[in-house]
Design an enzyme around this catalytic site. Structure first.
Site, PDB file in Angstrom:
ATOM      1  N   LYS A  77       1.857  -5.216  -5.052  1.00 50.68           N
ATOM      2  CA  LYS A  77       1.292  -3.867  -5.138  1.00 50.68           C
ATOM      3  C   LYS A  77       2.380  -2.838  -5.416  1.00 50.68           C
ATOM      4  O   LYS A  77       3.485  -2.931  -4.867  1.00 50.68           O
ATOM      5  CB  LYS A  77       0.574  -3.555  -3.816  1.00 50.68           C
ATOM      6  CG  LYS A  77      -0.258  -2.290  -3.781  1.00 50.68           C
ATOM      7  CD  LYS A  77      -0.974  -2.204  -2.430  1.00 50.68           C
ATOM      8  CE  LYS A  77      -1.944  -1.033  -2.361  1.00 50.68           C
ATOM      9  NZ  LYS A  77      -2.705  -1.046  -1.086  1.00 50.68           N
ATOM     10  N   SER A 117      -7.492  -2.215   2.970  1.00 46.90           N
ATOM     11  CA  SER A 117      -7.063  -2.212   1.568  1.00 46.90           C
ATOM     12  C   SER A 117      -6.787  -3.578   0.972  1.00 46.90           C
ATOM     13  O   SER A 117      -6.742  -3.711  -0.247  1.00 46.90           O
ATOM     14  CB  SER A 117      -5.831  -1.323   1.399  1.00 46.90           C
ATOM     15  OG  SER A 117      -6.168   0.030   1.548  1.00 46.90           O
ATOM     16  N   SER A 142      -7.452  -0.351  -1.318  1.00 42.69           N
ATOM     17  CA  SER A 142      -6.666   0.221  -2.394  1.00 42.69           C
ATOM     18  C   SER A 142      -5.868  -0.800  -3.202  1.00 42.69           C
ATOM     19  O   SER A 142      -5.268  -0.462  -4.228  1.00 42.69           O
ATOM     20  CB  SER A 142      -5.674   1.241  -1.803  1.00 42.69           C
ATOM     21  OG  SER A 142      -4.769   0.614  -0.900  1.00 42.69           O
TER      22      SER A 142
END
Length: 460
Positions: free
Chosen positions: A89, A191, A167
């Site tokens: 990420k 997330s 996310s």
């Protein structure tokens, strides 16, 4: 949601990390072949390309793969996992790259002098960090939407582009499309687990603080944790083991053989749920019960108290506002307006009020630990609704409602300082998940429970 059949873009490397490592050891595949499979997906699949940021480098990935193969051919390797391609990420520092956290605000930052402390053990173990993945700006949403770059979408919905979940949106899509074997993400309120559930993957959120967050851009230090999205419980468990910096050999979690007793709250986690999600979830509950897992359905008043107090939203807003205060003041136009709006709410929370919120949270954690006596874990749908179309979230009210529903169940583990797995419930292609949540520090026992549940689901 207008459809839920599995899309043609859904074609991950089926074995995942652990089984693929076994194939590498037997000479049945090579690191270069694995990387080429990922690169082919990125080249041929628009959604896989959208999952990655501009920092992606095919040449770099090939060079690392060839090096791993040469070393293995000579009888050496950094670890059994050397040469396996994973994604990271865009929230974690990678040496020599700029960490943007899904924002244009950080585009001019200097390159990172080293890897984030969670990532360093993975590189040392020989994993190939194939690329950085797209995310919600500063990880502040459960929908996975970001106006600043390419927008990945749900891999299970065929008739239109639905939200990927966030996310860690790009991370989940990279795995679901076969453009990585697993992905490293953060989890502040779901997330990792939300996009895992919506893309038929497994997501894990460990006990916060278990893995170092140094070199990771924070959203809310109280709730941030380093998690993963992968194909199996074992894969998540492996990554968690390595990221904690453990030097002992990894052992796959054995399915718990002792009786398992799970608590299923009769309200809150099922409120406002989609009928299809509840129908499949209840079918799975019966399936687990038939396998000898005891599921106790009873009220849990604590959960309604959590909803009424709304502590987590206030704490996240206050902590993120403090961290991003200068940018909010001097460059407000560069924020995603939906993220900026939520952060600015934190300006209303004084230091004294924040201290009171921390105290109230400690009380809720104590109550949760008490309520869970006699139970091995809490079980619930990961999210209560099917993923909406991206276009439907253009409306601010719809965006707020869907974001609230996506975050509501997973955020319990963050608020209550627990650990949590989401397992896929993709029967008939349904983009939904089943979540297991346990108390602080019970990560190891939860992995054994999750492994038994996963085995049962795969046997159907």
């Amino acid at each position: 949601m207008s459809g839920s059949a599995r899309g043609s873009s859904f074609s991950p490397i089926p074995e995942g990390l652990v089984m693929t490592a076994q194939r590498l050891a037997k000479g049945e595949t090579s690191s270069r072949a694995l990387v080429e499979q990922c690169l082919e997906k990125i080249e041929s699949c628009e959604n896989a390309r959208a999952a990655y940021t501009s920092d992606f480098s095919a040449d770099r990935a090939r060079q690392y793969a060839d090096a791993a193969d040469r070393i293995r051919a000579k009888g050496y390797q950094a670890s059994p996992w050397a040469g396996l391609p994973i994604s990271v990420k865009d929230l974690f520092d990678l040496k020599g790259q700029i960490t943007r956290a899904g924002s244009t605000l950080l585009a001019d930052r200097p390159v990172a002098p080293g890897d984030a402390e969670a990532i360093a053990p993975l590189r040392a173990a020989g994993f190939i960090l194939i690329g950085r993945t797209q995310m919600t700006e500063f990880a502040y949403s459960g929908l996975g939407l970001n106006p600043h770059g390419a927008q990945p979408w749900n891999t299970l919905v065929d008739d239109g582009r639905a939200i990927p979940g966030g996310s860690t949106s790009g991370g989940a899509v990279s795995v679901a499309t076969g453009a990585a074997l697993a992905s490293i993400g953060s989890d502040t309120g779901g997330s990792c687990r939300i996009p895992a559930a919506l893309n038929a993957l497994t997501g894990f959120k460990p006990t916060a603080g278990k893995i170092s967050r140094k070199g990771m851009i924070p959203l809310s230090p109280t709730f941030d944790s380093v998690g993963s999205v992968a194909l199996t419980v074992s894969d998540c468990h492996l990554l968690d083991h390595l990221m904690t910096g453990q030097t002992t050999d990894w052992v796959a979690p054995e399915p718990q053989s002792a009786p398992i007793r799970l608590l299923l709250p009769t309200s809150f986690v099922r409120d406002e749920a989609d009928g299809q999600v509840l129908s499949v979830f209840e079918a799975v509950m019966r399936h687990l019960e038939n396998a000898g897992i005891e599921i106790i359905r009873q009220p849990m008043p604590l959960l309604q108290d959590i909803a009424d107090l709304n502590l987590q939203a206030q704490i996240v807003a206050a902590e993120s506002y403090h961290y991003f205060h200068d940018d909010l003041l001097h460059h407000p136009e560069e924020f995603d307006p939906r993220v900026r709006e939520r952060m600015i709410l934190g300006a209303n929370t004084s230091v004294a009020a924040l201290r009171r919120l921390y105290i109230e949270r400690q009380k809720l954690c104590a109550r949760f630990n008490q309520d869970m006596l006699g139970f091995d874990a809490l079980i619930s749908p990961t999210v209560p609704v099917l993923p909406p179309m991206i276009s439907a979230c253009d409306d601010p009210q719809a965006y707020a409602r869907y974001n609230r529903l996506m975050l509501r169940n997973p955020s319990l583990a963050n608020l209550l300082d627990g650990c949590s797995y989401s397992l896929p419930l993709h029967w008939k292609g349904l983009p939904a998940g089943m979540m297991l949540t346990a108390c602080h520090g019970q990560d190891a026992s939860l992995a054994r429970i999750a492994q038994r549940c996963e085995n049962r689901l795969k046997s159907s």
